[in-house]
Design a protein around this motif. Sequence first.
Motif, mmCIF file in Angstrom:
data_model
loop_
_atom_site.group_PDB
_atom_site.id
_atom_site.type_symbol
_atom_site.label_atom_id
_atom_site.label_comp_id
_atom_site.label_asym_id
_atom_site.label_seq_id
_atom_site.Cartn_x
_atom_site.Cartn_y
_atom_site.Cartn_z
ATOM 1 N N GLU A 130 -11.084 8.556 -52.411
ATOM 2 C CA GLU A 130 -10.135 9.094 -53.507
ATOM 3 C C GLU A 130 -10.055 10.546 -53.653
ATOM 4 O OE1 GLU A 130 -12.687 6.624 -53.460
ATOM 5 O OE2 GLU A 130 -13.571 6.620 -55.603
ATOM 6 N N ASP A 131 -10.623 11.237 -52.913
ATOM 7 C CA ASP A 131 -10.771 12.752 -53.238
ATOM 8 C C ASP A 131 -9.807 13.303 -52.371
ATOM 9 O OD1 ASP A 131 -14.247 12.747 -53.637
ATOM 10 O OD2 ASP A 131 -12.970 12.765 -55.210
ATOM 11 N N THR A 132 -9.244 12.393 -51.480
ATOM 12 C CA THR A 132 -8.260 13.011 -50.324
ATOM 13 C C THR A 132 -7.151 13.419 -51.189
ATOM 14 O OG1 THR A 132 -9.019 11.226 -48.727
ATOM 15 C CG2 THR A 132 -6.820 11.999 -48.565
ATOM 16 N N ALA A 133 -6.593 14.490 -50.643
ATOM 17 C CA ALA A 133 -5.634 15.330 -51.416
ATOM 18 C C ALA A 133 -5.329 16.594 -50.841
ATOM 19 C CB ALA A 133 -5.990 15.418 -52.966
ATOM 20 N N VAL A 134 -4.278 17.378 -51.029
ATOM 21 C CA VAL A 134 -4.189 18.875 -50.922
ATOM 22 C C VAL A 134 -4.570 19.436 -52.279
ATOM 23 C CG1 VAL A 134 -2.594 20.356 -50.536
ATOM 24 C CG2 VAL A 134 -2.117 18.351 -49.505
ATOM 25 N N TYR A 135 -5.714 20.493 -51.900
ATOM 26 C CA TYR A 135 -6.153 21.076 -52.945
ATOM 27 C C TYR A 135 -5.634 22.601 -52.865
ATOM 28 C CZ TYR A 135 -9.828 17.590 -53.590
ATOM 29 O OH TYR A 135 -10.452 16.441 -53.951
ATOM 30 N N TYR A 136 -5.173 22.823 -54.145
ATOM 31 C CA TYR A 136 -4.512 24.244 -54.539
ATOM 32 C C TYR A 136 -5.259 25.179 -55.502
ATOM 33 C CZ TYR A 136 -0.490 21.592 -52.964
ATOM 34 O OH TYR A 136 0.270 21.149 -51.969
ATOM 35 N N CYS A 137 -5.519 26.533 -55.223
ATOM 36 C CA CYS A 137 -6.213 27.330 -56.200
ATOM 37 C C CYS A 137 -4.927 27.850 -56.745
ATOM 38 C CB CYS A 137 -7.127 28.321 -55.562
ATOM 39 S SG CYS A 137 -6.468 29.287 -54.213
ATOM 40 N N ALA A 138 -5.076 28.154 -58.206
ATOM 41 C CA ALA A 138 -4.156 28.788 -59.102
ATOM 42 C C ALA A 138 -4.648 29.674 -59.747
ATOM 43 C CB ALA A 138 -3.251 27.785 -59.918
ATOM 44 N N ALA A 139 -4.170 30.865 -60.226
ATOM 45 C CA ALA A 139 -4.733 32.030 -60.729
ATOM 46 C C ALA A 139 -3.759 32.717 -62.052
ATOM 47 C CB ALA A 139 -5.161 33.427 -60.058
ATOM 48 N N THR A 140 -4.306 33.144 -63.078
ATOM 49 C CA THR A 140 -3.651 33.859 -64.074
ATOM 50 C C THR A 140 -4.426 34.946 -64.495
ATOM 51 O OG1 THR A 140 -2.712 33.768 -66.245
ATOM 52 C CG2 THR A 140 -4.463 32.129 -65.849
ATOM 53 N N GLY A 141 -3.891 35.935 -65.130
ATOM 54 C CA GLY A 141 -4.647 37.017 -65.595
ATOM 55 C C GLY A 141 -5.243 36.696 -67.008
ATOM 56 N N ARG A 142 -4.678 35.769 -67.496
ATOM 57 C CA ARG A 142 -5.313 35.318 -69.005
ATOM 58 C C ARG A 142 -6.450 34.402 -68.883
ATOM 59 N NH1 ARG A 142 -0.504 31.926 -70.747
ATOM 60 N NH2 ARG A 142 -0.318 31.514 -68.565
ATOM 61 N N ASN A 143 -7.362 34.741 -70.123
ATOM 62 C CA ASN A 143 -8.645 33.884 -69.889
ATOM 63 C C ASN A 143 -8.260 32.549 -70.697
ATOM 64 O OD1 ASN A 143 -11.322 34.519 -69.225
ATOM 65 N ND2 ASN A 143 -11.998 34.662 -71.308
ATOM 66 N N LEU A 144 -7.892 31.690 -69.988
ATOM 67 C CA LEU A 144 -7.466 30.357 -70.802
ATOM 68 C C LEU A 144 -8.591 29.720 -71.526
ATOM 69 C CD1 LEU A 144 -5.349 29.218 -68.057
ATOM 70 C CD2 LEU A 144 -4.382 30.463 -70.032
ATOM 71 N N ILE A 145 -8.276 29.083 -72.719
ATOM 72 C CA ILE A 145 -9.160 28.160 -73.273
ATOM 73 C C ILE A 145 -9.295 26.811 -72.663
ATOM 74 C CG2 ILE A 145 -8.990 29.469 -75.567
ATOM 75 C CD1 ILE A 145 -6.865 26.992 -76.153
ATOM 76 N N THR A 146 -10.309 26.185 -72.965
ATOM 77 C CA THR A 146 -10.603 24.944 -72.074
ATOM 78 C C THR A 146 -9.535 23.828 -72.006
ATOM 79 O OG1 THR A 146 -13.105 24.960 -72.578
ATOM 80 C CG2 THR A 146 -12.132 22.734 -71.893
ATOM 81 N N SER A 147 -8.662 23.869 -73.017
ATOM 82 C CA SER A 147 -7.496 22.914 -73.140
ATOM 83 C C SER A 147 -6.450 23.161 -72.372
ATOM 84 C CB SER A 147 -7.175 22.487 -74.472
ATOM 85 O OG SER A 147 -6.839 23.787 -75.340
#
Length: 126
Positions: free
Chosen positions: A88-105
């Motif tokens: 069930e871990d089979t998938a396409v994995y993407y990394c994503a980035a932002t310059g903001r320090n996002l909160i957990t939610s």
Amino acid sequence: VQLQASGGGLVQTGGSLRLSCAAYGFTLDHGSITWFRQAAGEEREAVSCIRARGGITYVAGSVKGRFTISRDNAKNTVYLQMNSLKPEDTAVYYCAATGRNLITSSCPISTNYDYWGQGALVTVSS
């Protein structure tokens, strides 16, 4: 800005893989980086998020205890170590980035990210 994901492949159940996300034109020692994945016919989901300030801020329940996100600022690269892989871990994995320090939610919300890698296919055979 370019994020280059690599390290995907075919592995048997219980095996391990390490994904890498190298950034060009963007410094990973600030902001937030998240690994997402999308299985065939499914919606994209957040796997794990790491912030420049605050460390690991989000880990999906489905991978907790098996996947670990980390960052090497010297190499400007973020990793996703995946152990005890399941079909069930089979998938396409993407990394994503932002310059903001996002909160957990905010970390799991894909629209919060400015830059995306091209994706790395992970296939786990049973």
